[in-house]
Scaffold this active site. Structure first.
Site, PDB file in Angstrom:
ATOM      1  N   LYS A 193       0.845  -1.193   0.000  1.00 22.17           N
ATOM      2  CA  LYS A 193       0.000   0.000   0.000  1.00 22.17           C
ATOM      3  C   LYS A 193       0.885   1.249   0.000  1.00 22.17           C
ATOM      4  O   LYS A 193       1.575   1.524   0.985  1.00 22.17           O
ATOM      5  CB  LYS A 193      -0.921   0.042   1.212  1.00 22.17           C
ATOM      6  CG  LYS A 193      -1.957   1.144   1.060  1.00 22.17           C
ATOM      7  CD  LYS A 193      -2.585   1.579   2.353  1.00 22.17           C
ATOM      8  CE  LYS A 193      -1.803   2.620   3.083  1.00 22.17           C
ATOM      9  NZ  LYS A 193      -1.692   3.924   2.390  1.00 22.17           N
ATOM     10  N   GLU A 267      10.122   0.766  10.440  1.00 22.73           N
ATOM     11  CA  GLU A 267      11.126   1.816  10.257  1.00 22.73           C
ATOM     12  C   GLU A 267      10.399   3.123  10.529  1.00 22.73           C
ATOM     13  O   GLU A 267       9.544   3.537   9.753  1.00 22.73           O
ATOM     14  CB  GLU A 267      11.691   1.734   8.840  1.00 22.73           C
ATOM     15  CG  GLU A 267      13.019   2.427   8.707  1.00 22.73           C
ATOM     16  CD  GLU A 267      12.880   3.840   8.228  1.00 22.73           C
ATOM     17  OE1 GLU A 267      12.787   4.741   9.101  1.00 22.73           O
ATOM     18  OE2 GLU A 267      12.859   4.050   7.017  1.00 22.73           O
ATOM     19  N   CYS A 301      13.290  10.571   7.100  1.00 20.34           N
ATOM     20  CA  CYS A 301      13.218  10.038   8.462  1.00 20.34           C
ATOM     21  C   CYS A 301      14.549  10.184   9.189  1.00 20.34           C
ATOM     22  O   CYS A 301      14.588  10.359  10.395  1.00 20.34           O
ATOM     23  CB  CYS A 301      12.769   8.592   8.443  1.00 20.34           C
ATOM     24  SG  CYS A 301      13.709   7.596   7.296  1.00 20.34           S
ATOM     25  N   GLU A 398       9.861  15.279  15.797  1.00 16.62           N
ATOM     26  CA  GLU A 398      10.222  15.194  14.382  1.00 16.62           C
ATOM     27  C   GLU A 398       9.376  16.201  13.596  1.00 16.62           C
ATOM     28  O   GLU A 398       8.157  16.095  13.547  1.00 16.62           O
ATOM     29  CB  GLU A 398       9.934  13.770  13.896  1.00 16.62           C
ATOM     30  CG  GLU A 398      10.345  13.523  12.483  1.00 16.62           C
ATOM     31  CD  GLU A 398      10.138  12.078  12.043  1.00 16.62           C
ATOM     32  OE1 GLU A 398       9.087  11.490  12.378  1.00 16.62           O
ATOM     33  OE2 GLU A 398      11.026  11.546  11.359  1.00 16.62           O
TER      34      GLU A 398
HETATM   35  P1  NAI Z   1       1.873   7.972   8.604  1.00 20.13           P
HETATM   36  O1  NAI Z   1       2.713   7.146   9.483  1.00 20.13           O
HETATM   37  O2  NAI Z   1       0.475   8.245   9.001  1.00 20.13           O
HETATM   38  O3  NAI Z   1       1.796   7.313   7.148  1.00 20.13           O
HETATM   39  C1  NAI Z   1       2.662   6.335   6.641  1.00 20.13           C
HETATM   40  C2  NAI Z   1       1.851   5.235   5.948  1.00 20.13           C
HETATM   41  O4  NAI Z   1       1.048   4.550   6.907  1.00 20.13           O
HETATM   42  C3  NAI Z   1       0.879   5.726   4.881  1.00 20.13           C
HETATM   43  O5  NAI Z   1       0.867   4.796   3.817  1.00 20.13           O
HETATM   44  C4  NAI Z   1      -0.452   5.707   5.605  1.00 20.13           C
HETATM   45  O6  NAI Z   1      -1.561   5.575   4.750  1.00 20.13           O
HETATM   46  C5  NAI Z   1      -0.314   4.491   6.474  1.00 20.13           C
HETATM   47  N1  NAI Z   1      -1.171   4.456   7.660  1.00 20.13           N
HETATM   48  C6  NAI Z   1      -1.693   5.506   8.362  1.00 20.13           C
HETATM   49  N2  NAI Z   1      -2.413   5.052   9.408  1.00 20.13           N
HETATM   50  C7  NAI Z   1      -2.342   3.697   9.378  1.00 20.13           C
HETATM   51  C8  NAI Z   1      -2.857   2.657  10.202  1.00 20.13           C
HETATM   52  N3  NAI Z   1      -3.572   2.927  11.279  1.00 20.13           N
HETATM   53  N4  NAI Z   1      -2.571   1.394   9.887  1.00 20.13           N
HETATM   54  C9  NAI Z   1      -1.812   1.105   8.824  1.00 20.13           C
HETATM   55  N5  NAI Z   1      -1.309   2.029   7.992  1.00 20.13           N
HETATM   56  C10 NAI Z   1      -1.558   3.318   8.276  1.00 20.13           C
HETATM   57  O7  NAI Z   1       2.607   9.342   8.338  1.00 20.13           O
HETATM   58  P2  NAI Z   1       1.941  10.719   7.873  1.00 20.13           P
HETATM   59  O8  NAI Z   1       0.662  10.986   8.581  1.00 20.13           O
HETATM   60  O9  NAI Z   1       1.879  10.690   6.418  1.00 20.13           O
HETATM   61  O10 NAI Z   1       3.009  11.745   8.414  1.00 20.13           O
HETATM   62  C11 NAI Z   1       2.958  12.221   9.753  1.00 20.13           C
HETATM   63  C12 NAI Z   1       4.320  12.328  10.344  1.00 20.13           C
HETATM   64  O11 NAI Z   1       4.922  11.045  10.379  1.00 20.13           O
HETATM   65  C13 NAI Z   1       5.305  13.160   9.566  1.00 20.13           C
HETATM   66  O12 NAI Z   1       5.191  14.499   9.856  1.00 20.13           O
HETATM   67  C14 NAI Z   1       6.602  12.580  10.009  1.00 20.13           C
HETATM   68  O13 NAI Z   1       6.967  13.158  11.234  1.00 20.13           O
HETATM   69  C15 NAI Z   1       6.311  11.119  10.206  1.00 20.13           C
HETATM   70  N6  NAI Z   1       6.696  10.308   9.044  1.00 20.13           N
HETATM   71  C16 NAI Z   1       7.844   9.612   9.117  1.00 20.13           C
HETATM   72  C17 NAI Z   1       8.262   8.881   8.041  1.00 20.13           C
HETATM   73  C18 NAI Z   1       9.509   8.101   8.073  1.00 20.13           C
HETATM   74  O14 NAI Z   1      10.012   7.751   7.030  1.00 20.13           O
HETATM   75  N7  NAI Z   1      10.033   7.783   9.225  1.00 20.13           N
HETATM   76  C19 NAI Z   1       7.520   8.851   6.785  1.00 20.13           C
HETATM   77  C20 NAI Z   1       6.286   9.577   6.833  1.00 20.13           C
HETATM   78  C21 NAI Z   1       5.929  10.284   7.929  1.00 20.13           C
END
Ligand code: NAI
Length: 804
Positions: A193, A267, A301, A398
Site C-alpha cells: 500500500k 522503520e 526520516c 520530528e
Molecule cells: P503515517 O505514518 O500516518 O503514514 C505512513 C503510511 O502509513 C501511509 O501509507 C499511511 O496511509 C499508512 N497508515 C496511516 N495510518 C495507518 C494505520 N492505522 N494502519 C496502517 N497504515 C496506516 O505518516 P503521515 O501521517 O503521512 O506523516 C505524519 C508524520 O509522520 C510526519 O510528519 C513525520 O513526522 C512522520 N513520518 C515519518 C516517516 C519516516 O520515514 N520515518 C515517513 C512519513 C511520515
C-alpha cells in the site's frame, strides 16, 4: 567591465525545466484515474471510492486514486496467497532473473519515473533523477543477486509467506523498492500500500511488473489511506507486515499485530543528530547540512534535524550556513536548477509552520533567507533555529520539514550525551578531521546508521533501520534479508502444550518453616533467594512459592517476585550493561567457558535437582546438564566469532556493519527443560554483551537459583545476569512495559506472548516470542545458534570514508 568573480556572483539562473509531456500523456491515457493492481489485473475499487492526488508544486489535482476497502484487500491477499505456492517454489536463479528484468525496466524508464515522482511528491527532479530512481534500480539489481545466492547464503530458511507492506510518501518509489525487492527475492509475495499522497509511481511500477512478465499475484498494489493500511495489518492471511512511517502509526501496528504471529519490521521516525566538532572542515560541514536537512525538503526520516556544534566554532558555522541558505533555490521541482521543491501536502506544511511557531514561543530564534517562496503550491523556506534548549519541542519532535535546530556542546562526552538525548535512534552524522575522535564517538551513539563526514548516504548493500523508538528490523544488505525468511523447522512446529504447572503460591510469608510435608523437622531455610546485581536478594514482598517435585511433594521454595523486584533487577542490569558491552569478545568468551567448567564440576548436583523436579531418569537428567554445558561452550565459541561485515557501498566509503547488544534485556525462560531452557535463552544475550533480567521456569526455578552459585564462581560481573523468580504471567507484563528494558524474549504460551508484544510499545522495545509454538530445546537447530545471536543484537552501519 565586470570582472569574472562579479559575473559569477551576479549571473542569473535561467529556467531549465524537465518536460512533463510523456507523463502528462500517460496520465491522459489513463483518464487520470487509476484502479487497483490485484492478481496481475487492474480492477475498480469495490467501494467505488476514489480520492484526489495533487501536484504539491501547484496544488492542483493530477489524478484520481482508488480507495481500497476490505473486499479489495481480501482479493489482493488471496491473489498473493495463490501466487505464493509457485513463486516460493521457483529456484533462486529464476527469481533473480525477474528482479534483474525489473531493474533493467526501471533504468529504461528512469526519466519517466523521475518526472512522475517529482510531479506527485514535489521533490526536485535533480534528486528524483540522481538519487531516488538510480537507487531503486540498484536495489533490484542487488536483491536479484541475493535471490541467486539465497540457497547457499541463507541455508535452512524458507520465505515467510504473504507480506503486507505499507510505505510513506517521502520516497515513494524508493521505499517500494526497499520493501518489494528483498521480499520477492526471498520467495514471498506482496501486497503493497503506497502512501495516499504519492501512489502514482507505484501504479506505474505495477505496469512494469506486467511488462516484464512477473507472474500474476507476486506483487499486488492496493491504494488508499490509513484505513486500507489498517485492513492489511489486521488481515488474518498476512504473514508479515513491513512498515515505514510515523512512530505513532508504528505503535498502532505493533498493538494490532500483537499475538497474531505476524512477523513485523518497523522503520519509524527520527531526530537525528548532526554533530560538528571544532576541528571539522566547516565548508564541507555546510554542504553536509544542505544534504542533511534540505534534501527532500527535510522530509527524511533520518534527516540531520539537530545540529550539535562545538562551542568554539558555532558562530562561524552559523554565519557560513546563513550565507549558503541565501543561495539555495526553491521552486518548480521540474526545474533542474532547483534545490528545494514543495512540501507534500497542506497538512504537512501546516504541521511545519505550527512547530516552528511553537519553537519561537519556547525561545528559539528562527532564521530564513531573504528571498520568498513561490506563491502557488505548498512551499516552506529553509529554516535555521538557534537559541534552542535541548528540552524544547523543536529539539525533540520530528518536524519532517526543512527546519533544523542548532545547539552547542563543549566536550566530546557532552556531544554523546546530547546526541543520545532523544527517544529515537535512526541515524547520526559526525564531522571531524580527527579519525580517532570519530571512531571513538561512533560506537557510543545510539543509532542504526552513523555517517562519518558524510550524511544521508544510502545503498542496497547496507542495512538501514533504527534503535529505540525508531523501530526495528533492517532494510538492505544481508541484515535486511532476515526480515523475509524464517527457519524451515518453524513451519511444522506444534503448539506449546502440556507445560508443567507453575509453582504454587500461598499467602504464607516465606521461611515460616511451615513445610514439613516430607516428615521430620523442616530444614532451616529452604527459600532460594533471587539474584540481583551479583548478590542474593530477598524478595520485596515476603511471599513464597512452593516448588513441587515430580511426586507432588514440596522440594523447595522460591520468592514470588513482584514489580519492585524487577525494578531493582533492571536497575542492577543497567549498572552492569555498559561495562559488559565494552568487555572484549575474548573476555566474554572466557567467562562463558569458565561457566561451563564450573557447571561441569557440579554436574551431579544439577542432575539430581533436575531429576527431583521433573521426574526424569538419572540419565535423562545427566543428559540435560551435559547439553547445557555444550550450549555454554557453543556461546563461548560464538562470543568472538559473531562478527560484523564490511559492506562495499559504491561511494568513497566502506560501511562497517557492527552487531551491537540491545542493552538490558528481559528473558522469560521456557518452563521446561529447566536448566537447558535457562541456559539456552539467558546465555545468548549475555554472550552478545547484553545484561539480562531473567524469569526462570515458573514450575522448576531451582535449577536457575542453583545456577547463581555457578555464576558467583565464574567471574560473571554482578548485574549481568539477574534472576527474579515468580509467576510468569505476573512478571512478564512488567518487564514488557518497562521503558528501561530494550529487548524482551518470551518463551511461553501464545496469550502471554501476545501480552508482551502489546505492552512493548511504550519504548517500542524489540520482542521475540515463540508465538505459542513448542521448540525442541534439545535440538541444536531449534535451541541454539545464529537466530539467537541475531535476536540479541542490532546492526549499526558506520559509513567510513575510504579511498576518497
Ligand atoms: P503515517 O505514518 O500516518 O503514514 C505512513 C503510511 O502509513 C501511509 O501509507 C499511511 O496511509 C499508512 N497508515 C496511516 N495510518 C495507518 C494505520 N492505522 N494502519 C496502517 N497504515 C496506516 O505518516 P503521515 O501521517 O503521512 O506523516 C505524519 C508524520 O509522520 C510526519 O510528519 C513525520 O513526522 C512522520 N513520518 C515519518 C516517516 C519516516 O520515514 N520515518 C515517513 C512519513 C511520515
Amino acid at each position: 567591465m565586470p570582472d569574472v568573480t562579479e559575473i559569477f556572483e551576479t549571473l542569473e539562473y535561467g529556467p531549465a525545466p524537465e518536460s512533463p509531456s510523456r507523463v502528462t500523456k500517460w496520465l491522459e491515457a489513463h483518464d487520470s484515474r487509476f484502479g487497483l493492481y490485484v492478481g496481475g489485473e487492474w480492477r475498480e475499487p469495490r467501494g467505488g471510492e476514489h480520492f484526489a492526488a495533487a501536484n504539491p508544486a501547484t496544488g492542483r489535482d493530477i489524478a484520481r486514486i482508488a480507495q481500497a476497502n476490505a473486499a479489495d484487500v481480501d482479493a489482493a491477499v488471496a491473489a498473493a496467497r495463490d501466487a505464493f505456492a509457485h513463486w516460493s517454489a521457483r529456484s533462486g536463479h529464476e527469481r533473480a532473473r525477474y528482479l534483474y528484468a525489473i531493474a533493467r525496466g526501471i533504468q529504461k524508464h528512469a526519466r519517466f519515473f523521475s518526472v512522475l515522482e517529482s510531479l506527485d511528491n514535489g521533490k526536485p527532479i535533480r534528486e528524483s533523477r540522481d538519487i531516488d530512481i538510480p537507487l531503486v534500480a540498484r536495489h533490484f539489481y542487488h536483491h536479484g543477486g541475493w535471490a541467486q545466492l539465497a540457497g547457499t547464503e541463507l541455508g535452512g530458511q524458507v520465505p515467510v509467506g504473504v507480506v503486507g507492506q505499507i510505505i510513506p510518501w517521502n520516497f515513494p518509489l524508493l521505499m517500494l523498492a526497499w520493501k518489494i525487492a528483498p521480499a520477492i527475492a526471498m520467495g514471498n509475495t506482496v501486497v503493497l500500500k503506497p502512501a495516499e499522497y504519492t501512489s502514482l509511481t507505484a501504479l506505474r511500477f505495477a505496469e512494469l511488473c506486467d511488462e516484464i512478465g512477473l507472474p500474476a499475484g507476486v506483487v499486488n498494489i492496493v491504494t488508499g489511506d490509513g484505513r486500507t493500511g489498517a485492513l492489511l495489518v489486521e488481515h488474518e492471511d498476512v504473514d508479515k507486515i513491513a512498515f515505514t512511517g510515523s512512530t505513532e502509526v508504528g505503535r498502532k501496528i505493533r498493538e494490532a499485530t500483537a499475538g497474531s504471529g505476524k512477523k513485523l519490521s518497523l522503520e519509524l521516525g527520527g531526530k537525528s543528530p548532526f554533530v560538528v566538532y571544532e576541528d571539522a572542515d566547516l565548508d564541507s560541514v555546510v554542504e553536509g547540512v544542505v544534504d542533511a536537512i534540505w534534501f527532500n525538503q527535510g522530509q527524511v526520516c533520518c534527516a540531520g534535524s539537530r545540529i550539535l556544534v562545538q562551542e568554539g566554532v558555532a558562530d562561524r558555522l552559523v554565519e557560513k550556513l546563513k550565507a549558503r541558505m541565501e543561495t539555495l533555490r526553491i521552486g518548480d521541482p521540474l526545474d533542474k536548477a532547483v534545490d528545494i521543491g514543495a512540501i507534500v501536502a497542506p497538512v504537512q506544511l501546516e504541521r511545519i509552520r505550527s512547530l516552528v511557531e511553537e519553537g519561537e514561543k519556547e525561545g528559539a530564534t528562527p532564521w530564513q533567507p531573504s528571498w520568498s517562496c513561490p506563491e502557488e503550491g505548498w512551499f516552506y523556506p529553509p529554516t535555521l533555529l538557534t537559541d534552542v534548549e535541548p528540552a524544547s519541542t523543536v529539539a525533540r519532535v520530528e518536524i519532517f520539514g526543512p527546519v533544523v535546530a542548532l545547539m552547542t556542546f563543549r566536550t566530546p562526552d557532552e556531544s554523546v550525551e546530547l546526541a543520545n538525548d532523544t527517544r529515537y535512534g535512526l541515524a547520526a552524522s559526525l564531522w571531524t578531521e580527527n579519525i580517532n575522535l570519530a571512531l571513538d564517538i561512533a560506537p557510543r551513539v545510539q543509532a542504526g546508521t552513523v555517517w562519518i563526514n558524510c550524511t544521508n548516504m544510502f545503498d542496497a548493500a547496507s542495512g538501514f533501520g533504527g534503535y529505540r523508538e525508531s523501530g526495528y528490523g533492517r532494510e538492505g544488505g544481508l541484515e535486511g534479508l532476515w526480515e523475509y525468511v524464517k527457519p524451515a523447522w518453524t513451519a511444522g512446529a506444534p503448539a506449546l502444550s502440556d507445560e508443567p504447572a507453575a509453582a504454587s503460591g500461598d499467602e504464607d510469608p516465606a521461611g515460616d518453616g511451615a513445610g514439613g510435608d516430607n516428615g521430620g523437622p523442616p530444614p532451616i531455610d529452604r527459600t532460594a533467594k533471587m539474584y540481583v546485581g551479583g548478590k542474593q536478594a530477598r524478595p520485596d514482598a515476603t511471599y513464597s512459592l512452593h516448588v513441587a517435585g515430580a511426586d507432588g511433594r514440596r522440594i523447595g521454595e522460591v520468592g514470588r517476585g513482584n514489580r519492585k523486584d524487577l525494578r531493582n533487577a533492571v536497575e542492577a542490569a543497567h549498572g552492569a550493561a555498559g561495562k559488559w558491552a565494552n568487555a572484549t569478545a575474548h573476555n566474554r568468551a572466557q567467562v562463558l567457558f569458565y561457566l561451563a567448567e564450573n557447571l561441569s564440576a557440579r554436574a551431579d548436583e544439577f542432575a539430581d535437582r533436575i531429576q527431583a523436579m521433573a521426574g526424569v531418569t538419572a540419565s535423562e537428567a545427566a543428559d540435560e546438564v551435559e547439553r547445557s554445558i555444550r550450549r555454554l561452550f557453543a556461546y563461548a565459541a560464538w562470543a568472538d566469532k559473531w562478527d560484523g561485515r564490511v559492506h562495499h557501498t559504491p561511494f568513497r566509503n566502506v560501511t562497517l556493519a557492527m552487531p551491537e547488544p540491545l542493552g538490558v534485556m528481559g528473558v522469560v525462560c521456557p518452563t521446561a527443560p529447566s536448566l537447558l531452557g535457562f541456559v539456552s535463552t539467558v546465555i545468548p544475550p549475555v554472550c552478545m554483551g547484553n545484561a539480562v533480567v531473567a524469569v526462570p521456569s515458573q514450575a522448576w526455578p531451582l535449577a536457575a537459583t542453583d545456577f547463581y552459585q555457578v555464576l558467583d564462581t565464574s567471574d560473571v560481573p554482578g548485574g549481568v545476569i539477574n534472576i527474579v523468580t515468580g509467576l510468569r504471567d505476573e512478571l512478564a507484563p512488567v518487564l514488557a512495559a518497562h521503558d528501561d528494558v530494550a529487548g524482551m524474549w518470551y518463551f511461553g504460551p501464545a496469550d502471554g506472548g501476545a501480552e508482551v508484544e502489546r505492552l512493548s510499545t511504550g519504548n517500542m522495545k524489540r520482542t521475540w516470542t515463540n508465538d505459542g509454538k513448542a521448540r525442541d530445546w534439545t535440538d541444536d537447530a531449534q535451541g541454539e545458534g545464529e537466530e539467537f545471536l541475531r535476536e540479541a543484537t542490532h546492526v549499526k552501519n558506520i559509513w567510513v570514508p575510504y579511498g576518497a
